[in-house]
Design a protein around this motif. Structure first.
Motif, PDB file in Angstrom:
ATOM      1  N   ARG A 197       0.650  -1.266   0.002  1.00 13.86           N
ATOM      2  CA  ARG A 197       0.023   0.215  -0.087  1.00 13.86           C
ATOM      3  C   ARG A 197       0.946   1.145   0.060  1.00 13.86           C
ATOM      4  NH1 ARG A 197      -4.790  -0.308   4.133  1.00 13.86           N
ATOM      5  NH2 ARG A 197      -4.985   2.076   3.675  1.00 13.86           N
ATOM      6  N   GLY A 198       0.799   1.806  -1.192  1.00 17.23           N
ATOM      7  CA  GLY A 198       1.683   3.080  -1.172  1.00 17.23           C
ATOM      8  C   GLY A 198       1.075   4.428  -0.356  1.00 17.23           C
ATOM      9  N   ASP A 199      -0.126   4.307   0.103  1.00 18.30           N
ATOM     10  CA  ASP A 199      -0.577   5.363   1.050  1.00 18.30           C
ATOM     11  C   ASP A 199      -0.126   5.295   2.253  1.00 18.30           C
ATOM     12  OD1 ASP A 199      -2.234   3.066   1.452  1.00 18.30           O
ATOM     13  OD2 ASP A 199      -3.967   4.127   1.889  1.00 18.30           O
ATOM     14  N   LEU A 200       0.149   4.016   2.781  1.00 17.66           N
ATOM     15  CA  LEU A 200       0.683   3.812   4.193  1.00 17.66           C
ATOM     16  C   LEU A 200       2.098   4.322   4.158  1.00 17.66           C
ATOM     17  CD1 LEU A 200      -0.714   0.059   5.177  1.00 17.66           C
ATOM     18  CD2 LEU A 200      -1.430   2.467   5.572  1.00 17.66           C
ATOM     19  N   LYS A 201       2.712   3.729   3.051  1.00 16.29           N
ATOM     20  CA  LYS A 201       4.289   4.479   2.714  1.00 16.29           C
ATOM     21  C   LYS A 201       4.259   5.914   2.931  1.00 16.29           C
ATOM     22  CE  LYS A 201       8.594   4.026  -0.083  1.00 16.29           C
ATOM     23  NZ  LYS A 201       9.154   3.407  -1.009  1.00 16.29           N
ATOM     24  N   HIS A 202       3.442   6.524   2.416  1.00 18.08           N
ATOM     25  CA  HIS A 202       3.304   7.914   2.335  1.00 18.08           C
ATOM     26  C   HIS A 202       3.467   8.668   3.533  1.00 18.08           C
ATOM     27  CE1 HIS A 202       1.774  12.211   1.977  1.00 18.08           C
ATOM     28  NE2 HIS A 202       1.946  12.229   0.644  1.00 18.08           N
ATOM     29  N   GLN A 203       3.028   7.920   4.655  1.00 20.49           N
ATOM     30  CA  GLN A 203       3.102   8.462   6.084  1.00 20.49           C
ATOM     31  C   GLN A 203       4.154   7.475   7.149  1.00 20.49           C
ATOM     32  OE1 GLN A 203       1.534  11.366   7.477  1.00 20.49           O
ATOM     33  NE2 GLN A 203       1.556  11.775   5.188  1.00 20.49           N
ATOM     34  N   GLY A 204       4.778   6.557   6.480  1.00 17.30           N
ATOM     35  CA  GLY A 204       5.683   5.812   6.807  1.00 17.30           C
ATOM     36  C   GLY A 204       7.218   6.435   6.653  1.00 17.30           C
ATOM     37  N   TYR A 205       8.217   5.390   6.988  1.00 21.73           N
ATOM     38  CA  TYR A 205       9.404   5.752   6.800  1.00 21.73           C
ATOM     39  C   TYR A 205       9.738   5.927   5.312  1.00 21.73           C
ATOM     40  CZ  TYR A 205      10.069   5.747  12.096  1.00 21.73           C
ATOM     41  OH  TYR A 205       9.884   5.829  13.338  1.00 21.73           O
ATOM     42  N   THR A 206      11.014   6.609   5.234  1.00 24.41           N
ATOM     43  CA  THR A 206      11.670   6.633   3.669  1.00 24.41           C
ATOM     44  C   THR A 206      12.229   5.315   3.265  1.00 24.41           C
ATOM     45  OG1 THR A 206      13.493   7.653   4.489  1.00 24.41           O
ATOM     46  CG2 THR A 206      11.930   9.107   3.592  1.00 24.41           C
ATOM     47  N   THR A 207      12.724   4.443   4.316  1.00 26.13           N
ATOM     48  CA  THR A 207      13.200   3.224   4.282  1.00 26.13           C
ATOM     49  C   THR A 207      12.592   2.107   5.482  1.00 26.13           C
ATOM     50  OG1 THR A 207      15.086   3.711   5.852  1.00 26.13           O
ATOM     51  CG2 THR A 207      15.364   3.992   3.462  1.00 26.13           C
ATOM     52  N   LEU A 208      12.746   0.990   5.062  1.00 29.07           N
ATOM     53  CA  LEU A 208      11.904  -0.048   5.807  1.00 29.07           C
ATOM     54  C   LEU A 208      12.514   0.267   7.293  1.00 29.07           C
ATOM     55  CD1 LEU A 208      10.224  -2.349   6.055  1.00 29.07           C
ATOM     56  CD2 LEU A 208      12.042  -3.896   5.537  1.00 29.07           C
ATOM     57  N   ASP A 209      11.586   0.086   8.265  1.00 31.13           N
ATOM     58  CA  ASP A 209      12.016   0.406   9.496  1.00 31.13           C
ATOM     59  C   ASP A 209      12.891  -0.701  10.129  1.00 31.13           C
ATOM     60  OD1 ASP A 209       9.526  -1.108   9.802  1.00 31.13           O
ATOM     61  OD2 ASP A 209      10.124  -1.303  11.590  1.00 31.13           O
ATOM     62  N   PHE A 210      13.402  -0.398  11.321  1.00 33.25           N
ATOM     63  CA  PHE A 210      14.394  -1.339  12.084  1.00 33.25           C
ATOM     64  C   PHE A 210      13.751  -2.892  12.411  1.00 33.25           C
ATOM     65  CE2 PHE A 210      16.053  -3.552  15.873  1.00 33.25           C
ATOM     66  CZ  PHE A 210      17.652  -3.517  15.593  1.00 33.25           C
ATOM     67  N   GLU A 211      12.522  -2.897  12.953  1.00 36.56           N
ATOM     68  CA  GLU A 211      11.959  -4.256  13.064  1.00 36.56           C
ATOM     69  C   GLU A 211      11.574  -4.773  11.594  1.00 36.56           C
ATOM     70  OE1 GLU A 211      11.972  -5.522  15.751  1.00 36.56           O
ATOM     71  OE2 GLU A 211      12.451  -4.324  17.266  1.00 36.56           O
ATOM     72  N   GLY A 212      11.126  -3.825  10.794  1.00 33.78           N
ATOM     73  CA  GLY A 212      10.675  -4.419   9.506  1.00 33.78           C
ATOM     74  C   GLY A 212      11.900  -5.029   8.913  1.00 33.78           C
ATOM     75  N   ILE A 213      12.951  -4.466   9.139  1.00 35.64           N
ATOM     76  CA  ILE A 213      14.074  -5.400   8.428  1.00 35.64           C
ATOM     77  C   ILE A 213      14.081  -6.858   8.865  1.00 35.64           C
ATOM     78  CG2 ILE A 213      16.561  -5.578   8.228  1.00 35.64           C
ATOM     79  CD1 ILE A 213      16.461  -2.439   8.300  1.00 35.64           C
ATOM     80  N   TRP A 214      13.884  -7.040  10.004  1.00 34.26           N
ATOM     81  CA  TRP A 214      13.822  -8.296  10.672  1.00 34.26           C
ATOM     82  C   TRP A 214      12.594  -9.315  10.304  1.00 34.26           C
ATOM     83  CZ3 TRP A 214      17.910 -10.198  14.024  1.00 34.26           C
ATOM     84  CH2 TRP A 214      18.805  -9.349  14.487  1.00 34.26           C
TER      85      TRP A 214
END
Length: 674
Positions: A322-339
């Motif tokens: 979902r691109g709309d979630l990325k719009h308000q998310g971080y510019t890169t995948l977050d720390f826990e998201g990497i895991w």
């Protein structure tokens, strides 16, 4: 439904270790240092709870020189005990082990696992005997904490099991821990859990045991049970508007997390889940997107902390593309998201095109929240209105009917005061009662009646609500019956018009037969310098230089006093509260304008006479009409207090109950409410 997985895969495996470590070091160095710092403390049996999503934060390190006392209560707060037993440090010991290759972290994981298991045995009979206590067997074996604990242990396990210190003895003990938790979580489930965030936090643990460890004799039963429970809880707990039924952003996001993990693991292992699990997760994420403040944080409503939720939206964007979630998310995948997603997920997130949400303002029909915005920018305007009922299970709900938050130009101005503690004391009462929210009170009484930390009486209910949104304005109104319990009942109503992007006007009406004392309460952010310039004109200036002018056009008495604001559990700071007071009977009205950036010196506000179609003058008890003059034009606003009619005012004529006329380069008439 295919739920059989012979060789299940966790979020990360040894083959992804190097890429995870590299991405964390390059993109999230500060977060990595924090994890290693907390893990270092845990190796010395010292514990702090400062992770973003630690539900009850405690920044004071507590050490155990000998054995850990798993029942210890720091400052007599049982929430410290349950945080200790939830064991996030076990997951972080595993992360620190992979990030540094230092064996001390694996050794600490093993030592703490052995110590916890030795000190906290459990039998099936104990579980059954605890049914009258809602299956909370003892302080270290509560359902909620056990579900959280085992998922943290599993996260750490998938890292430390490659250690030379991890042998058959350690594996056997860990398998025993899995079996005990699976048995307990399978048995310990009641109808109340189906309706509570507890159910999700418990069931996530049961799901992961059942899926990831098929060698356990009851794993398939546990997995199927967990899926069935998740499906039922989604139908009971997730409103159509996407909010969790306890209407607490904090616990909304805990539930979201405990649905995210099963859905993500199921996808990774090609397990087909009921469609309602993914659709419910999608709705929860949409609700989070709608409520996020311009600074990326959740509002501090109903036992919520000032937590940044960009990580939640970032991970949701990867999972659901979902691109709309990325719009308000971080510019890169977050720390826990990497895991969770590894290098492949990191790349996938980079390829998702951020797209601005299709709306700016939003009304949550079931939960009663309204969000008013002028943009999705970090310096945009944001007002939240709470016109919904108290939460379904009367747990985390605060007595905050008609409360507003206001954030603008990168700064908090009007805010919820937070929660501070769950201990049964006057501070708990302070942060839950209505007078300590941005509400209206009658005769210094609260809207609902506080009994104790988790119990209310005379719970107020919404009487009516209305919402309308266009490119030019947002409008919401709501009312409640909280003061109907008085000997002389009082009707309270709040109407809010956002004239985009210039100002908000709040019209509060109190209808009674006899005379009462009425107060408006406004709590400002701790960094605001609040100045009373003259009667009815107050300015708040934030630490970033942004300002908000608050202008009253009714004849009320204004005062300021010190209040408390708690942005995190166990933390409170003094701030400023502004109170508007009047005494009245019949119809009593408060009219307050809020100008983000300040009210321009060339702008004026004045009353407007209103006539019916036979040129009879309406009284102020019948209708409120105001004209806002600017060098570029004027706005005319009308609020009828006795339903719709045909009104003449300032050369205009319109029919309705709430009207807005914008007369700038061209004339535009809006019937906001008929």
């Amino acid at each position: 439904m295919n739920i059989g997985v012979k060789s299940p895969t966790f979020f990360y495996t040894n083959s992804s270790k190097q890429s995870i470590r590299h991405l964390c070091k390059v993109h999230w160095e500060e977060e990595m240092r924090e994890v290693i710092y907390r893990a270092d403390l845990a190796t010395d049996q010292t514990f702090i709870f400062t992770h973003r999503w630690d539900m009850e934060r405690c920044e004071t390190p507590v050490s155990f020189p000998d054995k850990v006392d798993w029942t210890y209560q720091y400052q007599n707060d049982f929430e410290w005990t349950v945080n200790l037993n939830r064991g996030r440090f076990m997951a972080e010991l595993g992360q620190a082990y992979w990030l540094t290759d230092k064996e001390k972290y694996a050794e600490a994981f093993i030592k703490l696992m052995k110590d916890w298991m030795e000190q906290n045995p459990l039998t099936e009979q104990e579980i059954h005997d605890s049914e009258a206590r809602h299956y909370n067997v003892k302080d270290t074996w509560r359902k909620l904490d056990s579900g959280i604990r085992i998922t943290n242990w599993i996260k750490g396990y998938y890292c430390v099991r490659e250690s030379v210190r991890w042998g058959k003895e350690e594996e056997s003990l860990f398998q025993k821990a899995l079996s005990l938790h699976g048995m307990y979580l399978h048995i310990a489930y009641l109808p109340h859990d189906k309706q509570s965030n507890w159910g999700f936090l418990e069931t996530n643990g049961l799901f992961q045991i059942g899926l990831l460890f098929p060698n356990l004799s009851n794993s398939s039963t546990w997995l199927q049970t967990a899926i069935n429970r998740l499906e039922k809880m989604c139908s009971l707990q997730v409103f159509n508007d996407g909010m969790h039924n306890e209407q607490s952003p904090m616990y909304h996001h805990e539930v979201l997390h405990c649905l995210f993990e099963p859905v993500a693991l199921a996808r990774k292992n090609e397990i087909t889940l009921p469609e309602s699990l993914t659709s419910s997760l999608d709705k929860l994420l949409s609700a989070s997107l709608g409520m996020i403040k311009p600074n990326g944080r959740q509002p501090m409503l109903s036992d919520s902390d000032d937590t940044n939720i960009r990580d939640v939206l970032t991970r949701g964007a990867v999972l659901l593309e979902r691109g709309d979630l990325k719009h308000q998310g971080y510019t890169t995948l977050d720390f826990e998201g990497i895991w969770y997603f590894g290098e492949q997920g990191f790349t996938a997130y980079n390829h998702i095109k951020a797209s601005e949400p299709s709306y700016q303002s939003l009304y949550y029909e079931q939960s009663g929240y309204a969000i008013m915005r002028n943009s999705w920018d970090s310096d945009g305007h944001y007002l939240l209105f709470d016109g919904g009922h108290m939460d379904i299970v009367r747990a985390h709900g605060h007595d905050d009917f008609l409360h507003v938050d206001l954030h603008a130009l990168g700064a908090d101005f009007l805010i919820d005061t937070g929660r501070f503690t769950y201990k049964e004391n006057e501070e708990r009462r302070y942060f839950k009662e209505s007078i300590n929210h941005n509400t209206i009170s009658v005769d210094n009484q609260t809207i609902s009646t506080y009994v104790d930390s988790w119990t209310w009486q005379d719970v107020a209910k919404p009487v009516h609500s209305y919402w309308k949104s266009t490119n030019s304005f947002d409008y919401v109104e709501g009312s409640h019956n909280g003061y109907h319990r008085l000997d002389d009942p009082v009707d309270i109503s709040r109407k809010i018009l956002y004239r985009k992007p210039h100002y908000w006007v709040i019209v509060d009406t109190c209808k009674s037969k006899d005379a009462h004392d009425f107060h408006q309460h406004f709590h400002f952010s701790e960094d605001n310098l609040v100045t009373v310039h003259d009667e009815g004109h107050i300015q708040a200036r934030a630490s970033n230089g942004a300002c908000l002018d608050m202008v009253s056009v009714t004849n009320n008495k204004w005062s300021t006093e010190t209040c408390w604001v708690s942005r995190h559990y166990n933390e409170k700071n003094p701030s400023t509260k502004v109170v508007s007071h009047t005494r009245g009977s019949g119809l009593t009205t408060f009219i307050t304008f809020f100008f983000p950036g300040g009210m321009d010196k060339d702008w004026t506000i004045k009353d407007v006479d209103v006539f019916d179609t036979r040129n009879n003058l309406f009284s102020k008890d019948d209708v409120t009409a105001l004209q806002v003059d600017t060098p570029e034009g004027k706005d005319t606003l009308l609020f009828s207090h006795h339903g719709p009619n045909s009104f003449q005012m300032g050369g205009y004529q319109l029919t309705g109950e709430v009207l807005f006329i914008k007369d700038f380069e061209e004339l535009t008439e809006f019937i906001i409410k008929v």
